[in-house]
Scaffold this motif. Sequence first.
Motif, PDB file in Angstrom:
ATOM      1  N   THR A   1       0.815  -0.997  -0.013  1.00 14.03           N
ATOM      2  CA  THR A   1       0.078  -0.004   0.118  1.00 14.03           C
ATOM      3  C   THR A   1       0.919   1.117  -0.022  1.00 14.03           C
ATOM      4  OG1 THR A   1      -1.551  -1.104   1.304  1.00 14.03           O
ATOM      5  CG2 THR A   1      -1.737   1.288   1.178  1.00 14.03           C
ATOM      6  N   GLY A   2       0.773   2.076  -1.051  1.00 11.50           N
ATOM      7  CA  GLY A   2       1.573   3.316  -1.310  1.00 11.50           C
ATOM      8  C   GLY A   2       1.207   4.501  -0.090  1.00 11.50           C
ATOM      9  N   PRO A   3       1.954   5.302   0.095  1.00  9.20           N
ATOM     10  CA  PRO A   3       1.677   6.455   1.179  1.00  9.20           C
ATOM     11  C   PRO A   3       0.229   7.071   1.028  1.00  9.20           C
ATOM     12  CG  PRO A   3       3.786   6.610   0.118  1.00  9.20           C
ATOM     13  CD  PRO A   3       3.113   5.823  -0.708  1.00  9.20           C
ATOM     14  N   ASP A   4      -0.209   7.155  -0.445  1.00 12.02           N
ATOM     15  CA  ASP A   4      -1.561   7.600  -0.478  1.00 12.02           C
ATOM     16  C   ASP A   4      -2.694   6.540  -0.328  1.00 12.02           C
ATOM     17  OD1 ASP A   4      -0.961   5.921  -2.855  1.00 12.02           O
ATOM     18  OD2 ASP A   4      -1.329   7.756  -4.201  1.00 12.02           O
TER      19      ASP A   4
ATOM     20  N   VAL B   1      -3.173   3.857  -2.090  1.00 13.30           N
ATOM     21  CA  VAL B   1      -3.505   3.169  -3.280  1.00 13.30           C
ATOM     22  C   VAL B   1      -2.514   1.867  -3.333  1.00 13.30           C
ATOM     23  CG1 VAL B   1      -3.310   3.199  -5.861  1.00 13.30           C
ATOM     24  CG2 VAL B   1      -3.853   5.366  -4.572  1.00 13.30           C
ATOM     25  N   GLY B   2      -3.307   0.687  -3.864  1.00 12.23           N
ATOM     26  CA  GLY B   2      -2.704  -0.529  -3.797  1.00 12.23           C
ATOM     27  C   GLY B   2      -1.345  -0.288  -4.848  1.00 12.23           C
ATOM     28  N   GLN B   3      -0.404  -1.048  -4.547  1.00 13.93           N
ATOM     29  CA  GLN B   3       0.680  -0.870  -5.273  1.00 13.93           C
ATOM     30  C   GLN B   3       1.185  -2.445  -5.785  1.00 13.93           C
ATOM     31  OE1 GLN B   3       3.567   2.346  -5.201  1.00 13.93           O
ATOM     32  NE2 GLN B   3       5.153   1.053  -4.401  1.00 13.93           N
ATOM     33  N   VAL B   4       1.158  -2.580  -7.121  1.00 15.47           N
ATOM     34  CA  VAL B   4       1.709  -4.026  -7.510  1.00 15.47           C
ATOM     35  C   VAL B   4       3.057  -3.854  -8.114  1.00 15.47           C
ATOM     36  CG1 VAL B   4       0.752  -5.794  -9.027  1.00 15.47           C
ATOM     37  CG2 VAL B   4      -0.862  -4.498  -7.727  1.00 15.47           C
ATOM     38  N   ALA B   5       3.944  -4.414  -7.903  1.00 16.14           N
ATOM     39  CA  ALA B   5       5.154  -4.737  -8.467  1.00 16.14           C
ATOM     40  C   ALA B   5       5.190  -5.824  -9.614  1.00 16.14           C
ATOM     41  CB  ALA B   5       6.254  -5.037  -7.334  1.00 16.14           C
ATOM     42  N   LEU B   6       5.363  -5.415 -10.736  1.00 13.71           N
ATOM     43  CA  LEU B   6       5.328  -6.150 -12.029  1.00 13.71           C
ATOM     44  C   LEU B   6       6.419  -7.062 -12.219  1.00 13.71           C
ATOM     45  CD1 LEU B   6       3.039  -4.020 -14.166  1.00 13.71           C
ATOM     46  CD2 LEU B   6       2.172  -5.902 -12.883  1.00 13.71           C
ATOM     47  N   PRO B   7       6.258  -8.088 -12.567  1.00 18.19           N
ATOM     48  CA  PRO B   7       7.421  -9.080 -12.908  1.00 18.19           C
ATOM     49  C   PRO B   7       8.230  -8.369 -14.294  1.00 18.19           C
ATOM     50  CG  PRO B   7       5.491 -10.078 -13.628  1.00 18.19           C
ATOM     51  CD  PRO B   7       5.157  -9.027 -12.920  1.00 18.19           C
TER      52      PRO B   7
ATOM     53  N   ASP C   1      -8.525   0.993  -6.547  1.00 23.45           N
ATOM     54  CA  ASP C   1      -7.707   1.963  -7.588  1.00 23.45           C
ATOM     55  C   ASP C   1      -6.175   0.876  -7.375  1.00 23.45           C
ATOM     56  OD1 ASP C   1      -6.660   3.776  -8.741  1.00 23.45           O
ATOM     57  OD2 ASP C   1      -6.701   5.107  -7.396  1.00 23.45           O
ATOM     58  N   VAL C   2      -5.460   1.083  -8.287  1.00 25.60           N
ATOM     59  CA  VAL C   2      -4.341   0.269  -8.191  1.00 25.60           C
ATOM     60  C   VAL C   2      -3.252   1.124  -8.996  1.00 25.60           C
ATOM     61  CG1 VAL C   2      -4.877  -1.110 -10.324  1.00 25.60           C
ATOM     62  CG2 VAL C   2      -3.181  -1.824  -8.758  1.00 25.60           C
TER      63      VAL C   2
END
Length: 565
Positions: free
Chosen positions: A240-243, A245-251, A281-282
């Motif tokens: 989860t980012g500071p704002d 929003v879900g944060q997905v690290a892509l391969p 949101d992502v």
Amino acid sequence: MTASRRDLLRLAGTAAVLGGAASCARIPTDSPIDSRGLTGRSRPGAPYVRALPPPEDATPQEVLIGFVQAGVGAEDDYAVAREYLTPAASAEWDPGAGVTVYSSSDELRVEMLDESTVTLGLQATVLVDDQGVRTVLAGPTAQEITVQLESVDGQWRIADPPPGIRLSGAAFEALFTPARLYFVDPRSRHLVPDLRWYSSHRAVPAVLDGLRSGPVDPLADAVRNLVPPGADMEGVVVTTGPDGVGQVALPDAVGDMSAGPRALALAQIEASLRSLRVLPDVRLVWQGVDLTVQVQRRLDRPLPGHRPIGAGPTGVVSLVEAGGQLRQLVPDLAQTVVSAPAISQDGVLACALTEDRSSVLLASTDGTYPAREAAAGAVFADARPDDAGYVWASVRSSAGVLLALSGRGSEQDVKIDARWLRGREVLALDISTDATRMLVLSSDDTGTRLDLCAVRRDGDGVPLSLSEPVVVRTGLVDLRQAGWYDEIAMIVLGADPANGDARAQVIDLAAGTDLLPHPRPGTVRLAGSVVAESVWSGTEDDVLLRGTGDGWTVVDLPARDPSFY
């Protein structure tokens, strides 16, 4: 009722049902649902049900029942359920092989066949395969599980567990979540949804892995998948980012793609992840770089239109009241008596039947397509246009063929094989706004059936073939009409199987069924749009009505046969 409102009501009902079920044998009394932080690969806020380990000196029957009940505990790869198994069976058991959902109202039946063999009977209602594809059975279907038990350190343990898990209906609704995997249509214009069901505890990696694996039937050959099949989705981490929003690290397999294909793949990934109920949101990142800005925004998720239309005394007219005056929408049909008019989602291609339904008429709202009588000489089901320039039509007495009539001229008309309709009467058909999924309502001596199939096209949008159909369970009999209401929801008119009374309902393939007000006597037509939050109906004596939430009100316009574009 809007789709979001249906979801909220359904979630509230599910929580109440599961709470009530907590006192029965199938859901232990000390297995409440609560929310807690999970690993980075799990969905934030996913419900948690505590599975119970085997009690000391449990009988073989208790071990089998306990193993089935422990299917509610997904944590640590179903670690508690594995405690009911021998060490060898625990290492080999595959809980991800699928889910059998059984009726919450029917008791589980356990029987000893001999000293170490036990069988358990249940009534299955839904099956979910290893790819998350859900199949609703026609009715409760008896299934039996027979297992062999062995003594391990003086305790009975299962040596040959069946693959997959078993959940009551209430537990399944609480612990699994629907997800829409989005793929790209052949023209690279639309995102097309492929509905799946995944455990809430690993919904994000499951969505990404589902995209990597690609579409399934009936969409398998009708859409494109830009997500690389070699992408390592198992290592994806969600933070989860500071704002917030879900944060997905892509391969790397996604990040290393060239710009064009990567933008399409990112559009698929973003839309699919945002379909999860608690991930609206992502942000997609790769090696610390935000790739979300590179999403191909021209790909859309086309929703049903919000503009109601109908057949006036002549022509195709708007049903938006303007001082009682009817506004003609299709100039070339303005002086023609028509029935069952329709306009494509982009507002250009139009079609209708003649008053006696013996011909299909094609025209356009702006002169783009020349007006013509495209098919004649039979009784036709209502025709429906798509935004690829084709009008879909069928004679009522099907010979196993659908017609894709081109707005550009008869030389580009296409006959599409649909052998599964041969010998059936086609009552209605409707093409989705993404121009890829087709609903076909038909009947024969055994009754009515609603089918969902996919349209395979080339890169220019020319129809090539139809997939094999999948039956849509409606819970109604004597269906009269069916059409799209939302992206994965349809509006259906039929009869209650219990008493034969007319019923109108919205069937959301993810959220379930929403009953509409009882139709007026003689209702033969139903049209609705979630975007317009509106439902219209028409009777056999051409009375036009609009839904009011708890009933129907007559619309004082000289029009009939409502639809939306």
